[in-house]
Design a protein around this motif. Sequence first.
Motif, mmCIF file in Angstrom:
data_model
loop_
_atom_site.group_PDB
_atom_site.id
_atom_site.type_symbol
_atom_site.label_atom_id
_atom_site.label_comp_id
_atom_site.label_asym_id
_atom_site.label_seq_id
_atom_site.Cartn_x
_atom_site.Cartn_y
_atom_site.Cartn_z
ATOM 1 N N UNK A 1 20.832 43.601 -3.091
ATOM 2 C CA UNK A 1 20.962 43.250 -1.676
ATOM 3 C C UNK A 1 20.162 41.995 -1.354
ATOM 4 N N UNK A 2 18.955 41.889 -1.923
ATOM 5 C CA UNK A 2 18.111 40.720 -1.678
ATOM 6 C C UNK A 2 18.740 39.447 -2.243
ATOM 7 N N UNK A 3 19.564 39.591 -3.272
ATOM 8 C CA UNK A 3 20.224 38.438 -3.884
ATOM 9 C C UNK A 3 21.640 38.229 -3.342
ATOM 10 N N UNK A 4 22.018 39.024 -2.346
ATOM 11 C CA UNK A 4 23.336 38.922 -1.713
ATOM 12 C C UNK A 4 24.461 39.117 -2.735
ATOM 13 N N UNK A 5 24.280 40.117 -3.619
ATOM 14 C CA UNK A 5 25.282 40.469 -4.614
ATOM 15 C C UNK A 5 25.942 41.775 -4.181
ATOM 16 N N UNK A 6 27.239 41.731 -3.930
ATOM 17 C CA UNK A 6 27.968 42.926 -3.508
ATOM 18 C C UNK A 6 28.217 43.824 -4.715
ATOM 19 N N UNK A 7 27.863 45.090 -4.588
ATOM 20 C CA UNK A 7 27.973 46.043 -5.687
ATOM 21 C C UNK A 7 29.033 47.094 -5.344
ATOM 22 N N UNK A 8 30.004 47.274 -6.256
ATOM 23 C CA UNK A 8 31.067 48.261 -6.037
ATOM 24 C C UNK A 8 31.014 49.408 -7.033
ATOM 25 N N UNK A 9 30.318 49.221 -8.163
ATOM 26 C CA UNK A 9 30.362 50.242 -9.200
ATOM 27 C C UNK A 9 29.057 50.410 -9.929
ATOM 28 N N UNK A 10 29.042 51.404 -10.802
ATOM 29 C CA UNK A 10 27.809 51.836 -11.461
ATOM 30 C C UNK A 10 28.102 52.290 -12.883
ATOM 31 N N UNK A 11 27.145 52.068 -13.757
ATOM 32 C CA UNK A 11 27.163 52.644 -15.105
ATOM 33 C C UNK A 11 25.751 53.134 -15.411
ATOM 34 N N UNK A 12 25.633 54.394 -15.795
ATOM 35 C CA UNK A 12 24.322 54.968 -16.084
ATOM 36 C C UNK A 12 23.746 54.353 -17.351
ATOM 37 N N UNK A 13 22.446 54.207 -17.384
ATOM 38 C CA UNK A 13 21.764 53.753 -18.591
ATOM 39 C C UNK A 13 22.066 54.708 -19.736
ATOM 40 N N UNK A 14 22.461 54.147 -20.870
ATOM 41 C CA UNK A 14 22.827 54.936 -22.055
ATOM 42 C C UNK A 14 23.996 55.879 -21.776
ATOM 43 N N UNK A 15 24.713 55.652 -20.668
ATOM 44 C CA UNK A 15 25.822 56.516 -20.244
ATOM 45 C C UNK A 15 25.342 57.936 -19.961
ATOM 46 N N UNK A 16 24.041 58.127 -19.791
ATOM 47 C CA UNK A 16 23.471 59.472 -19.656
ATOM 48 C C UNK A 16 23.417 59.903 -18.198
ATOM 49 N N UNK A 17 24.578 60.006 -17.577
ATOM 50 C CA UNK A 17 24.651 60.443 -16.185
ATOM 51 C C UNK A 17 24.155 61.879 -16.046
ATOM 52 N N UNK A 18 23.482 62.148 -14.951
ATOM 53 C CA UNK A 18 23.050 63.512 -14.635
ATOM 54 C C UNK A 18 24.083 64.160 -13.714
ATOM 55 N N UNK A 19 23.835 65.379 -13.328
ATOM 56 C CA UNK A 19 24.744 66.052 -12.394
ATOM 57 C C UNK A 19 24.608 65.478 -10.984
ATOM 58 N N UNK A 20 23.586 64.683 -10.736
ATOM 59 C CA UNK A 20 23.391 64.065 -9.426
ATOM 60 C C UNK A 20 23.932 62.638 -9.358
ATOM 61 N N UNK A 21 24.244 62.048 -10.491
ATOM 62 C CA UNK A 21 24.557 60.613 -10.532
ATOM 63 C C UNK A 21 25.739 60.246 -9.649
ATOM 64 N N UNK A 22 26.855 60.936 -9.804
ATOM 65 C CA UNK A 22 28.042 60.541 -9.046
ATOM 66 C C UNK A 22 27.877 60.780 -7.555
ATOM 67 N N UNK A 23 27.053 61.750 -7.185
ATOM 68 C CA UNK A 23 26.745 61.936 -5.779
ATOM 69 C C UNK A 23 26.015 60.736 -5.204
ATOM 70 N N UNK A 24 25.092 60.153 -5.965
ATOM 71 C CA UNK A 24 24.399 58.946 -5.518
ATOM 72 C C UNK A 24 25.374 57.781 -5.401
#
Length: 296
Positions: free
Chosen positions: A128-151
């Motif tokens: 946000x501080x760099x004015x970069x619009x973010x639409x998507x996410x990838x978890x580090x090491x692809x190790x998503x938790x059960x809370x990740x997609x909710x965030x």
Amino acid sequence: MARAQQLMSEQHWTRGAAAVATLTFDVDAETPILVEGRHYADQPMVMSHQSYGPDVGVPRILDLLDLMAVPATFFVPGWVAEQRPGLARSIVDRGHEVAHHSYSHRPPTSLPAGGERADFERALDVFAAQDIEIAGHRAAMWSASRETLGLVAEYGLAYDSSLMGDDRPYLVDSAHGPVAELPVHWSLDDWEQYAYLPEPRIGSVIESPVKVEQMWRAELDGMRHYGCLFNVCMHPFLTGRPGRIMALRNLIGYAKECGDVTFARCRDVAAWARADAQTPTRPLPTYDVDPAVYPN
């Protein structure tokens, strides 16, 4: 093509292509090494091995993408964007997507309660501080938790790219709404092919780029047959090296010669999948595990 068929192609997530290719680059830089121990910051060989990615690999990759006229998505940890303030902007200004890849590159499954949220939000603050619009996410090491997609849904992002439940896009319900999942797989990750450091040990085999190109061509051919998402994951400190980037150039050339492969940014594929009424919804895998059977 009949109008009904044309309409179906326009509404289908592939937009009429046999397969859709998303070239993705995880600009991890020094973060995977610092996760192993901040004392590595005092080891110039190790850290220069990683800094090669954003400093040499990313500009080289951007030039190749310009040459081949294909879009890509760069997943950037917030720490990396913070350390190199012009990096994310240099990617966006060339017509590509920058996406969320945590702040610290610590796997969500390794963090204590509240840690994933804090790390997730800190990365968003950097972009946000760099004015970069973010639409998507990838978890580090692809190790998503059960809370990740909710965030991901809570903060208004459209997609995640960490799970492996299909080889086509699918939707995952969360407490804050559905998330488009753009699935990944180890067979399309250059880390498994090229990563090597003696300490910290991040891999043990350096494969030939010729073999990697051949393997990925075979996977692309299979995905063209089955109508899949060719979601290849690369790291600039690995694929950015000369022989390897020539293999990537050859792969892109082959895909374009096929005539039925569409290259797209992840955010665009996610939008197509959301607009496609046929995109399936798959739940996160949930199991009632008997501790008497699996005590650990």
